[in-house]
Design a protein around this motif. Structure first.
Motif, PDB file in Angstrom:
ATOM      1  N   SER A  78       1.105   2.237 -50.785  1.00 43.52           N
ATOM      2  CA  SER A  78       0.310   1.090 -50.322  1.00 43.52           C
ATOM      3  C   SER A  78      -1.183   1.377 -50.454  1.00 43.52           C
ATOM      4  CB  SER A  78       0.644   0.758 -48.870  1.00 43.52           C
ATOM      5  OG  SER A  78       1.974   0.329 -48.747  1.00 43.52           O
ATOM      6  N   MET A  79      -1.602   2.553 -50.050  1.00 41.73           N
ATOM      7  CA  MET A  79      -3.020   2.918 -50.165  1.00 41.73           C
ATOM      8  C   MET A  79      -3.431   3.041 -51.635  1.00 41.73           C
ATOM      9  SD  MET A  79      -4.425   2.908 -47.289  1.00 41.73           S
ATOM     10  CE  MET A  79      -5.940   3.768 -47.523  1.00 41.73           C
ATOM     11  N   ALA A  80      -2.553   3.577 -52.466  1.00 34.12           N
ATOM     12  CA  ALA A  80      -2.864   3.704 -53.889  1.00 34.12           C
ATOM     13  C   ALA A  80      -3.014   2.326 -54.540  1.00 34.12           C
ATOM     14  CB  ALA A  80      -1.777   4.512 -54.586  1.00 34.12           C
ATOM     15  N   LEU A 120       1.992  -8.476 -53.551  1.00 34.09           N
ATOM     16  CA  LEU A 120       1.255  -9.367 -52.653  1.00 34.09           C
ATOM     17  C   LEU A 120       0.042  -8.665 -52.052  1.00 34.09           C
ATOM     18  CD1 LEU A 120       4.190 -11.215 -50.868  1.00 34.09           C
ATOM     19  CD2 LEU A 120       2.611 -12.143 -52.577  1.00 34.09           C
ATOM     20  N   LEU A 121       0.192  -7.395 -51.746  1.00 30.64           N
ATOM     21  CA  LEU A 121      -0.942  -6.621 -51.245  1.00 30.64           C
ATOM     22  C   LEU A 121      -2.060  -6.601 -52.284  1.00 30.64           C
ATOM     23  CD1 LEU A 121      -2.287  -4.654 -49.207  1.00 30.64           C
ATOM     24  CD2 LEU A 121      -1.103  -2.818 -50.421  1.00 30.64           C
ATOM     25  N   SER A 122      -1.719  -6.281 -53.509  1.00 36.98           N
ATOM     26  CA  SER A 122      -2.714  -6.245 -54.576  1.00 36.98           C
ATOM     27  C   SER A 122      -3.281  -7.639 -54.838  1.00 36.98           C
ATOM     28  CB  SER A 122      -2.093  -5.674 -55.848  1.00 36.98           C
ATOM     29  OG  SER A 122      -3.052  -5.617 -56.869  1.00 36.98           O
ATOM     30  N   TYR A 123      -2.417  -8.651 -54.757  1.00 38.25           N
ATOM     31  CA  TYR A 123      -2.860 -10.031 -54.973  1.00 38.25           C
ATOM     32  C   TYR A 123      -3.902 -10.449 -53.930  1.00 38.25           C
ATOM     33  CZ  TYR A 123      -2.758 -15.111 -55.375  1.00 38.25           C
ATOM     34  OH  TYR A 123      -3.118 -16.418 -55.522  1.00 38.25           O
ATOM     35  N   SER A 124      -3.782  -9.923 -52.722  1.00 42.71           N
ATOM     36  CA  SER A 124      -4.753 -10.271 -51.684  1.00 42.71           C
ATOM     37  C   SER A 124      -6.160  -9.800 -52.056  1.00 42.71           C
ATOM     38  CB  SER A 124      -4.332  -9.689 -50.332  1.00 42.71           C
ATOM     39  OG  SER A 124      -4.427  -8.282 -50.336  1.00 42.71           O
ATOM     40  N   GLN A 139      14.566   8.325 -56.129  1.00 42.95           N
ATOM     41  CA  GLN A 139      14.127   7.786 -54.839  1.00 42.95           C
ATOM     42  C   GLN A 139      12.853   6.952 -55.005  1.00 42.95           C
ATOM     43  OE1 GLN A 139      14.147  11.687 -53.437  1.00 42.95           O
ATOM     44  NE2 GLN A 139      15.878  11.413 -52.038  1.00 42.95           N
ATOM     45  N   ILE A 140      11.980   7.383 -55.889  1.00 42.29           N
ATOM     46  CA  ILE A 140      10.752   6.628 -56.145  1.00 42.29           C
ATOM     47  C   ILE A 140      11.091   5.305 -56.806  1.00 42.29           C
ATOM     48  CG2 ILE A 140       8.604   6.609 -57.468  1.00 42.29           C
ATOM     49  CD1 ILE A 140       8.470   9.635 -56.990  1.00 42.29           C
ATOM     50  N   GLU A 141      12.042   5.329 -57.742  1.00 47.60           N
ATOM     51  CA  GLU A 141      12.460   4.095 -58.396  1.00 47.60           C
ATOM     52  C   GLU A 141      13.099   3.133 -57.401  1.00 47.60           C
ATOM     53  OE1 GLU A 141      14.903   5.346 -61.656  1.00 47.60           O
ATOM     54  OE2 GLU A 141      13.204   6.072 -62.807  1.00 47.60           O
ATOM     55  N   ALA A 142      13.885   3.651 -56.470  1.00 53.84           N
ATOM     56  CA  ALA A 142      14.502   2.807 -55.436  1.00 53.84           C
ATOM     57  C   ALA A 142      13.418   2.199 -54.548  1.00 53.84           C
ATOM     58  CB  ALA A 142      15.487   3.622 -54.605  1.00 53.84           C
ATOM     59  N   MET A 143      12.407   2.988 -54.218  1.00 51.24           N
ATOM     60  CA  MET A 143      11.284   2.496 -53.420  1.00 51.24           C
ATOM     61  C   MET A 143      10.556   1.390 -54.192  1.00 51.24           C
ATOM     62  SD  MET A 143       9.364   2.926 -50.617  1.00 51.24           S
ATOM     63  CE  MET A 143       9.612   4.557 -49.995  1.00 51.24           C
ATOM     64  N   PHE A 144      10.394   1.578 -55.480  1.00 51.22           N
ATOM     65  CA  PHE A 144       9.744   0.575 -56.328  1.00 51.22           C
ATOM     66  C   PHE A 144      10.521  -0.742 -56.291  1.00 51.22           C
ATOM     67  CE2 PHE A 144       9.399  -1.476 -60.516  1.00 51.22           C
ATOM     68  CZ  PHE A 144       8.037  -1.699 -60.571  1.00 51.22           C
ATOM     69  N   MET A 145      11.814  -0.674 -56.473  1.00 53.26           N
ATOM     70  CA  MET A 145      12.644  -1.881 -56.493  1.00 53.26           C
ATOM     71  C   MET A 145      12.631  -2.592 -55.128  1.00 53.26           C
ATOM     72  SD  MET A 145      13.502  -1.988 -59.572  1.00 53.26           S
ATOM     73  CE  MET A 145      14.742  -3.247 -59.686  1.00 53.26           C
ATOM     74  N   GLU A 175       6.274  -6.745 -52.169  1.00 53.78           N
ATOM     75  CA  GLU A 175       5.347  -6.496 -51.064  1.00 53.78           C
ATOM     76  C   GLU A 175       4.033  -5.913 -51.586  1.00 53.78           C
ATOM     77  OE1 GLU A 175       5.078  -3.319 -47.391  1.00 53.78           O
ATOM     78  OE2 GLU A 175       7.065  -3.918 -48.113  1.00 53.78           O
ATOM     79  N   TRP A 176       4.124  -4.935 -52.481  1.00 54.86           N
ATOM     80  CA  TRP A 176       2.925  -4.309 -53.030  1.00 54.86           C
ATOM     81  C   TRP A 176       2.179  -5.248 -53.969  1.00 54.86           C
ATOM     82  CZ3 TRP A 176       6.550   0.276 -53.436  1.00 54.86           C
ATOM     83  CH2 TRP A 176       6.473   1.060 -52.272  1.00 54.86           C
TER      84      TRP A 176
END
Length: 171
Positions: free
Chosen positions: A67-69, A27-31, A13-19, A24-25
């Motif tokens: 997202s917070m991590a 881009l978040l980090s890129y910001s 489930q974590i891998e599916a969330m990653f894919m 999105e994440w």
């Protein structure tokens, strides 16, 4: 979807969330990072940490947690890089000390050196290891064969003596 209780041990489930949310994440980090390769590294680091966790804790909202991590990891990376940035774009001639400043600095170093000679031998060794060489308390304790509390005691004693000895010296 995955907003209900999910245990860290559910790797598929974590891998599916990653894919699903990787871009999105990123881009978040890129910001925060302003460098896409660094941002991708941050997201991957977060997932590696999550997958390698040994605690079997429950996460109520995995997407928000990740997202917070990602945000926190990006901000910590920025802080670390700011601390290690070198001095740039300064005129080194403007920063070079005058002869007078050089003499004052030389006198201050001589006073500090004299003050260090006053310290008891063990306190002096602890001070040199921890302050001058930057060793951690545990490393200094291991090198000297003493406990961490003894290292702290000798540092406290050294600072007290140095403060008293150098109280009339202006740096």
């Amino acid at each position: 979807m995955l907003n209900n209780i999910l245990q860290i041990s559910h790797q598929p489930q974590i891998e599916a969330m990653f894919m699903k949310h990787y871009k999105e994440w990123c881009l978040l980090s890129y910001s925060y990072m302003e460098d896409m390769s660094e941002a991708e590294d941050m997201v991957q680091d977060v997932f590696v940490k999550i997958l390698n966790r040994k605690k079997n804790t429950e996460i109520l909202d995995l997407k928000s947690y990740i997202s917070m991590a990602v945000r926190n990891t990006s901000l910590k990376k920025i802080q670390r890089t700011k601390k290690t940035e070198q001095i740039k774009d300064y005129n080194l001639f403007a920063l070079s000390p005058s002869h007078e400043e050089y003499l004052i600095d030389f006198e201050n170093k001589a006073k500090i050196s004299d003050a260090l000679r006053i310290l008891p031998e063990q306190s002096k060794r602890v001070f040199e290891l921890c302050v001058l060489e930057g060793a951690k308390y545990q490393n200094a304790a291991d090198v000297l064969g003493i406990s961490i509390n003894t290292v702290k005691f000798h540092l406290k004693k050294a600072y007290k003596i140095l403060r008293f000895t150098l109280r009339k010296t202006y740096f």
